[in-house]
Design a protein around this motif. Structure first.
Motif, PDB file in Angstrom:
ATOM      1  N   LEU A   1       0.776  -1.273   0.081  1.00 43.58           N
ATOM      2  CA  LEU A   1      -0.084  -0.021   0.094  1.00 43.58           C
ATOM      3  C   LEU A   1       0.958   1.344  -0.120  1.00 43.58           C
ATOM      4  N   ASN A   2       0.734   2.416  -0.900  1.00 40.23           N
ATOM      5  CA  ASN A   2       1.363   3.713  -0.894  1.00 40.23           C
ATOM      6  C   ASN A   2       0.732   4.297   0.291  1.00 40.23           C
ATOM      7  N   ALA A   3       1.090   4.314   1.422  1.00 40.65           N
ATOM      8  CA  ALA A   3       0.517   4.996   2.500  1.00 40.65           C
ATOM      9  C   ALA A   3       0.894   6.437   2.422  1.00 40.65           C
ATOM     10  N   GLY A   4       1.918   6.684   1.932  1.00 45.27           N
ATOM     11  CA  GLY A   4       2.380   8.255   1.658  1.00 45.27           C
ATOM     12  C   GLY A   4       1.290   8.950   0.878  1.00 45.27           C
ATOM     13  N   ARG A   5       0.582   8.229  -0.098  1.00 44.85           N
ATOM     14  CA  ARG A   5      -0.459   8.884  -0.952  1.00 44.85           C
ATOM     15  C   ARG A   5      -1.723   8.855  -0.249  1.00 44.85           C
ATOM     16  N   LEU A   6      -1.967   7.971   0.513  1.00 43.23           N
ATOM     17  CA  LEU A   6      -3.250   7.757   1.364  1.00 43.23           C
ATOM     18  C   LEU A   6      -3.347   8.730   2.405  1.00 43.23           C
ATOM     19  N   LEU A   7      -2.230   8.907   3.068  1.00 41.41           N
ATOM     20  CA  LEU A   7      -2.115   9.909   4.230  1.00 41.41           C
ATOM     21  C   LEU A   7      -1.363  11.159   3.942  1.00 41.41           C
ATOM     22  N   PRO A   8      -1.607  11.967   3.098  1.00 38.33           N
ATOM     23  CA  PRO A   8      -0.650  13.067   2.737  1.00 38.33           C
ATOM     24  C   PRO A   8      -0.522  14.137   3.866  1.00 38.33           C
ATOM     25  N   HIS A   9      -1.630  13.866   4.752  1.00 38.40           N
ATOM     26  CA  HIS A   9      -1.641  15.003   5.977  1.00 38.40           C
ATOM     27  C   HIS A   9      -0.384  14.464   7.214  1.00 38.40           C
ATOM     28  N   LEU A  10       0.170  13.110   6.927  1.00 38.53           N
ATOM     29  CA  LEU A  10       0.966  12.845   8.046  1.00 38.53           C
ATOM     30  C   LEU A  10       2.560  13.019   7.225  1.00 38.53           C
TER      31      LEU A  10
END
Ligand code: F0G
Length: 462
Positions: A352-361
């Motif tokens: 999973l591309n977490a960087g893209r899903l959670l750009p606020h972090l």
């Protein structure tokens, strides 16, 4: 999905023995995660509903494997089960010399002890983390040369597991060329998105290794899954069976090390395969001193029996087709929900591309880790972060100073364990997170060991 699809991708087995899975309440999950120092490795397995931490040693065995296990010969030396195992591995790989080990990393330690001298270099498309550690423990240096497409997470090129051939040739002809002790190709590339390696790339690596007289080895933990993806994606191999393709890959190399906890369809086991007699003698001496006699290598006779049957079953086209279809289906469900995964879908895991899903972090709030924790809090799902918590550089106060290139989370899919219904559940939990990602908060490190940080780190909500 079309019904016609289902007819050809149906799992070619039914379930005979089942194990209950736990369902904790949301409050219980919150307490469990806090007790675990927000590190999924510290959770108890009986607190987890769907465990996607690893595809290693977590698969289900078959009736034929268990029947074979009952026939296990536990003699100290020369057991019947050893000869069955040895003959299966010889038949699969073509390597005359076979050394059993209890798991992949034991094979790495023994092989690199002979193959690598202090100051030498091991070059790979990507070393797995234990492989990297065993190269370093041998006094050598591990260099990764993945192809350019591998670092574009959205590029759906078919063989993003390939090594960068130009970079490999430049290294071999450059000032460090004489230090290269081995080229080790990891099939499939677990460290970079479960991407397969093409036969064309393996052939070119073999040619370069011959030209520069460098040993060429395979880290073949997922030899069957790589062969399946070659049969689907590489024109010249469309008419070949997975077994023929796997054999063709082994034929190109001087030997292999395999963690059989993956495509051996068993809880434990590994093997070293070699052509060279002198190397075999050196590795055998080390094996006997550290793993066990060379006809069992740290394994029980019943393990050798399950493995002998497992390496045969794993290459059945109907099994590989249905497993690949199941992973691809999960990738489609996630894409529909707006959750990006590393493209194209491999087989043993989705990243999973977490960087893209959670750009606020920001990276120092560990978005991959935050997503993994949220999957547990919302759905009892366990998975592994492969981002700045795992790979980033920290200062003495545990502050992130060098972020990882990507913030990924690996959903590893155990073999023959979860049905599409379980994976649909995973997709639903992720879809809910994707509807309101802002509610996922970041984390900070409370304490971290100097080595192999991700196993023992403790965190707290930021
Ligand atoms: N090589 C690769 C490519 C692996 O993925 C692993 C293990 C090993 C070597 C080491 O084998 O665990 O039998 O000692 N991978 C597991 C994983 C742990 O979750 O990806 P081992």
């Amino acid at each position: 999905m079309q019904p016609a699809d289902r007819r050809t991708t149906l799992p070619p087995y039914r379930i005979k023995v089942v194990e209950p899975i736990p369902f904790l309440t949301a409050d219980e999950r919150r307490a469990a995660l806090a007790d675990a120092g927000y590190n999924p490795f510290n959770l108890r397995a009986d607190q987890i509903t769907i465990d996607l931490l690893s595809d290693s040693g977590t698969g289900a065995t078959s009736t034929l494997q268990e029947a074979a296990a009952a026939l296990g010969d536990e003699s100290y030396a020369g057991a019947r089960s050893w000869f069955r195992f040895r003959d299966e591995i010889r038949d699969l790989t073509g390597y005359p010399h076979v050394l059993p080990v209890h798991q992949g990393r034991a094979g790495e330690r023994i092989l690199f002890g002979d193959l690598l001298k202090p100051g030498q270099i091991s070059i790979s498309n990507t070393h797995f983390d234990t492989t990297h550690a065993n190269v370093v423990l041998a006094g050598a240096q591990a260099v990764n040369l993945p192809c350019a497409a591998a670092t574009d997470l959205d590029d759906d090129a078919p063989f993003k597991g390939d090594i960068d051939l130009d970079a490999l040739e430049r290294t071999l002809t450059g000032p460090d060329g004489h230090r290269v002790g081995v080229v080790l190709m990891t099939i499939t590339n677990n460290g970079l998105g479960a991407q397969p390696v093409s036969m064309a790339n393996l052939t070119a690596v073999r040619d370069l290794c011959r030209r520069f007289d460098v040993p060429f080895f395979l880290d073949a933990a997922r030899f069957a899954e790589n062969a399946w993806l070659v049969s689907q994606r590489e024109e010249a191999y469309r008419d070949k069976t997975p077994r023929e393709i796997a054999r063709a890959a082994f034929d190109l190399a001087d030997g292999c090390v395999i963690s059989l906890k993956k495509d051996g369809l068993s809880a434990i086991g590994g093997v070293i395969g070699l052509r060279d007699e002198a190397r075999y003698a050196a590795c055998e001496a080390n094996l006997i001193a550290t793993e066990g006699f060379s006809t069992y290598g740290g394994l029980a006779g019943h393990d050798l029996e399950r493995l002998a049957q497992g390496v045969r079953e794993v290459l059945e086209p109907a099994y590989l087709r249905s497993r690949a279809a199941s992973t691809a289906r999960l990738a489609r469900l996630l894409a529909d929900a707006g959750v990006a995964t590393v493209a194209p879908a491999g087989i043993h895991a989705l990243y999973l591309n977490a960087g893209r899903l959670l750009p606020h972090l920001a990276p120092h709030q560990f978005p991959g880790h935050a997503l993994g924790c949220q999957l547990f809090l919302d759905g009892g799902i366990r998975c592994a972060e492969l981002g700045s918590l795992y790979l980033g550089g920290l200062d003495d106060a545990h502050q992130l100073v060098t972020p990882a290139p990507f913030e990924l989370v690996r959903l590893a899919i155990p073999r023959r364990v979860y049905t599409d219904a379980h994976l649909e559940y995973v997709a639903e939990v992720l879809a809910d997170i994707a509807k309101d990602p802002q509610r996922v908060g970041g984390y900070r490190i409370v304490s971290a060991p100097p080595l192999l940080r991700h196993f023992k780190v403790r965190l707290a909500p930021a």
